[in-house]
Design a protein around this motif. Structure first.
Motif, PDB file in Angstrom:
ATOM      1  N   PRO A  72     -21.945  34.119  15.485  1.00  0.00           N
ATOM      2  CA  PRO A  72     -20.766  33.378  16.265  1.00  0.00           C
ATOM      3  C   PRO A  72     -20.935  32.678  16.265  1.00  0.00           C
ATOM      4  O   PRO A  72     -21.471  30.953  16.844  1.00  0.00           O
ATOM      5  CB  PRO A  72     -20.083  34.108  17.768  1.00  0.00           C
ATOM      6  CG  PRO A  72     -21.987  34.742  18.123  1.00  0.00           C
ATOM      7  CD  PRO A  72     -22.243  34.933  16.364  1.00  0.00           C
ATOM      8  N   VAL A  73     -21.164  31.996  14.656  1.00  0.00           N
ATOM      9  CA  VAL A  73     -21.067  30.796  15.009  1.00  0.00           C
ATOM     10  C   VAL A  73     -19.991  29.923  13.847  1.00  0.00           C
ATOM     11  O   VAL A  73     -19.481  30.719  13.430  1.00  0.00           O
ATOM     12  CB  VAL A  73     -22.411  29.843  13.614  1.00  0.00           C
ATOM     13  CG1 VAL A  73     -23.475  30.435  14.338  1.00  0.00           C
ATOM     14  CG2 VAL A  73     -22.367  31.205  12.298  1.00  0.00           C
ATOM     15  N   CYS A  74     -19.622  28.622  14.376  1.00  0.00           N
ATOM     16  CA  CYS A  74     -18.469  27.996  13.314  1.00  0.00           C
ATOM     17  C   CYS A  74     -18.547  26.603  12.606  1.00  0.00           C
ATOM     18  O   CYS A  74     -20.312  25.729  12.555  1.00  0.00           O
ATOM     19  CB  CYS A  74     -17.195  27.404  13.746  1.00  0.00           C
ATOM     20  SG  CYS A  74     -17.952  26.395  15.416  1.00  0.00           S
ATOM     21  N   ILE A  75     -18.104  26.100  11.372  1.00  0.00           N
ATOM     22  CA  ILE A  75     -18.397  24.467  10.991  1.00  0.00           C
ATOM     23  C   ILE A  75     -17.108  24.229  11.167  1.00  0.00           C
ATOM     24  O   ILE A  75     -15.752  24.423  10.927  1.00  0.00           O
ATOM     25  CB  ILE A  75     -18.215  24.755   9.400  1.00  0.00           C
ATOM     26  CG1 ILE A  75     -19.750  25.379   9.154  1.00  0.00           C
ATOM     27  CG2 ILE A  75     -18.440  23.208   8.649  1.00  0.00           C
ATOM     28  CD1 ILE A  75     -19.860  25.335   7.657  1.00  0.00           C
ATOM     29  N   ILE A  76     -16.575  23.294  11.819  1.00  0.00           N
ATOM     30  CA  ILE A  76     -15.563  22.402  12.433  1.00  0.00           C
ATOM     31  C   ILE A  76     -15.234  21.021  11.144  1.00  0.00           C
ATOM     32  O   ILE A  76     -16.108  20.378  10.583  1.00  0.00           O
ATOM     33  CB  ILE A  76     -15.815  21.320  13.805  1.00  0.00           C
ATOM     34  CG1 ILE A  76     -16.907  21.055  13.956  1.00  0.00           C
ATOM     35  CG2 ILE A  76     -16.032  22.960  14.762  1.00  0.00           C
ATOM     36  CD1 ILE A  76     -17.024  20.366  14.938  1.00  0.00           C
ATOM     37  N   GLY A  77     -14.342  21.442  11.494  1.00  0.00           N
ATOM     38  CA  GLY A  77     -13.183  19.543  10.187  1.00  0.00           C
ATOM     39  C   GLY A  77     -13.681  18.475  10.838  1.00  0.00           C
ATOM     40  O   GLY A  77     -14.409  18.440  12.615  1.00  0.00           O
ATOM     41  N   ASN A  78     -13.912  17.626  10.579  1.00  0.00           N
ATOM     42  CA  ASN A  78     -13.659  15.997  10.641  1.00  0.00           C
ATOM     43  C   ASN A  78     -12.796  15.524  12.545  1.00  0.00           C
ATOM     44  O   ASN A  78     -13.452  14.657  13.345  1.00  0.00           O
ATOM     45  CB  ASN A  78     -13.119  15.039   9.807  1.00  0.00           C
ATOM     46  CG  ASN A  78     -14.887  13.738  11.011  1.00  0.00           C
ATOM     47  OD1 ASN A  78     -13.636  12.642  11.073  1.00  0.00           O
ATOM     48  ND2 ASN A  78     -15.761  13.563  10.130  1.00  0.00           N
ATOM     49  N   GLY A  79     -11.897  16.167  12.493  1.00  0.00           N
ATOM     50  CA  GLY A  79     -10.850  15.450  12.847  1.00  0.00           C
ATOM     51  C   GLY A  79     -11.070  16.511  14.887  1.00  0.00           C
ATOM     52  O   GLY A  79     -10.899  16.198  15.477  1.00  0.00           O
TER      53      GLY A  79
END
Length: 446
Positions: A156-163
């Motif tokens: 359960p991991v994620c990479i987020i956008g700059n916004g």
């Protein structure tokens, strides 16, 4: 020196003579700047879509029939074909079987609500493979990409956008923090660098605002969020009661062997990168035939080649700009003809002056260089003013129409060079005519 004195003595006539050159040079520069801006815009769009990419998207199978025909009559005697839809297996097969394919990037896009610290908003959770980031030229501002262990274990991991970082982690360091996506808490392991995307590109290319997306391993999206390729207990219970049901994107009825008019595809998008642009057409045709067989001849997908579409658009714009440039160049031709006419008239007016100069020792080449110098000087002055006019016109076009204009040194040099060449070519005839006059006849000319 003598040529400059003659021009200064007739300032108004010199200005009017140079107008054709001024408008011609200005028009050519402004039109070439519009073409350069269009080219730059196409290159930016190709960068957003990725170079040498083929995109496969699921679509609803097309059907046709008479308006008075009932559904059961239409299907009578015709066995309904089953298609598994666009799946991870398709992605694996394409990469394994088709030569010339260097990377395959499957995507699952889910609309959900993101929540953190009492603030929520709708966003898109995108399940991707590692290849997605390299194929779309994404870079990390901080953190790291998914590890092999995280992908294989559906972590359960994620990479987020700059916004997303700006909205939910304005005051905090996002790495290591959790964010709730739907009903699942995901740990942030990376933040993507800001990607400038205009609203015009979003609409024109049909892409998302990548800065407002949350990215998770595709295995995590399938296991913890939604896998449209699997039937759930709810679907079976509803189907056994003879009613239709809707589980997110899936709809099933007891009268059909597969979902009707709903998204039953496991993947929302499949991007394939070709080894070179020359092989794109052949690869896209091979993919189409392969998927037709795997989907049992059900055309529930479409294959797009963004680069070819954008190149065709660029070609159309180039043709348009060439036509505009040719029309603008006519002004230079008209300006050259105007200079030749004025210089011919000047030769007649100054016939006596030419006779006096010849009588005191001026040679024919001196007379030729005098009038040729006047013509070239007029074109040089008109060219300089035209360059300034072209720069200003390009700026006005950009401000008034929101069309990107880029003035390149090449367009300035070529326009200025053509202006000087026009003066040289159209100044030769009047100069030679002046030089060939008989000195005695010229002295008696009234």
């Amino acid at each position: 020196m003598i040529a400059s004195q003659a021009i200064i003595a007739n300032k108004l006539r010199a200005l009017l003579t140079s107008l054709g050159i001024i408008f011609g040079v200005g028009s050519v520069i402004s039109m070439l700047s519009v073409g350069k801006g269009a080219e730059q815009e196409i290159l930016e769009q190709m960068k957003l879509l990725g170079a040498n990419n083929v995109v496969i998207k699921p679509i609803v199978e097309q059907s046709e029939g008479k308006t008075t025909e009932k559904e059961e009559d239409k299907n009578k005697g015709e066995k309904k074909r089953f298609s598994p839809g666009l799946t991870l297996e398709d992605a694996t097969s394409i990469k394994k079987v088709i030569p010339g394919v260097t990377d395959v990037s499957p995507e699952i896009v889910l609309d959900l609500i993101i929540l953190r610290n009492g603030y929520k908003r709708t966003a898109k959770l995108v399940g991707v493979e590692q290849s997605y980031f390299s194929m779309t030229d994404f870079t990390l501002a901080q953190g790291e990409y998914f590890s092999d262990f995280q992908r294989e274990s559906s972590a359960p991991v994620c990479i987020i956008g700059n916004g997303i970082r700006a909205k939910f982690f304005a005051q905090d360091e996002p790495i290591g923090k959790t964010i709730k996506c739907g009903n699942i808490w995901l740990t942030v392991i990376g933040v993507l660098a800001d990607r400038k995307i205009t609203q015009e590109n979003i609409k024109h290319l049909g892409i998302r605002d990548y800065n407002m997306d949350v990215y998770t391993p595709i295995t995590t999206a399938l296991l913890k969020f939604r896998n449209r390729a699997l039937l759930t207990r709810k679907m079976v219970m509803e189907a056994s009661r003879g009613s239709s049901f809707d589980d997110g994107d899936i709809s099933v009825t007891t009268n059909s062997s597969k979902p009707e008019n709903k998204n039953y595809n496991q993947l929302d998008r499949l991007t394939i990168r070709a080894s070179s642009s020359e092989t794109i057409s052949a690869i896209s045709e091979t993919i189409t035939r392969m998927l037709e067989r795997k989907h049992n001849r059900v055309i529930d997908f479409e294959v797009e080649v963004p680069e070819l579409l954008l190149k065709q658009e660029q070609r159309t714009k180039n043709i348009f700009n060439i036509v505009l440039g040719a029309i603008a160049s006519i002004s230079l031709l008209v300006g050259g003809i105007g200079i030749m006419n004025i210089m011919l008239a000047s030769v007649l007016e100054r016939t006596r002056e030419i006779g006096i100069r010849r009588a005191v020792g001026a040679r024919r080449k001196d007379i030729t260089f005098q009038f040729l110098g006047e013509a070239i000087t007029l074109c040089l002055a008109g060219g300089i003013i035209g360059v300034i006019f072209g720069l200003g016109l390009s700026l006005i076009i950009q401000k008034a129409t929101n069309i990107i204009t880029i003035v390149s040194p090449f367009s300035v040099i070529i326009s200025f060079g053509v202006a000087v060449t026009v003066g040289l070519i159209f100044g030769i005839v009047p100069a030679r005519r002046a030089a060939m006059q008989n000195p005695i006849e010229a002295l008696h000319y009234e």
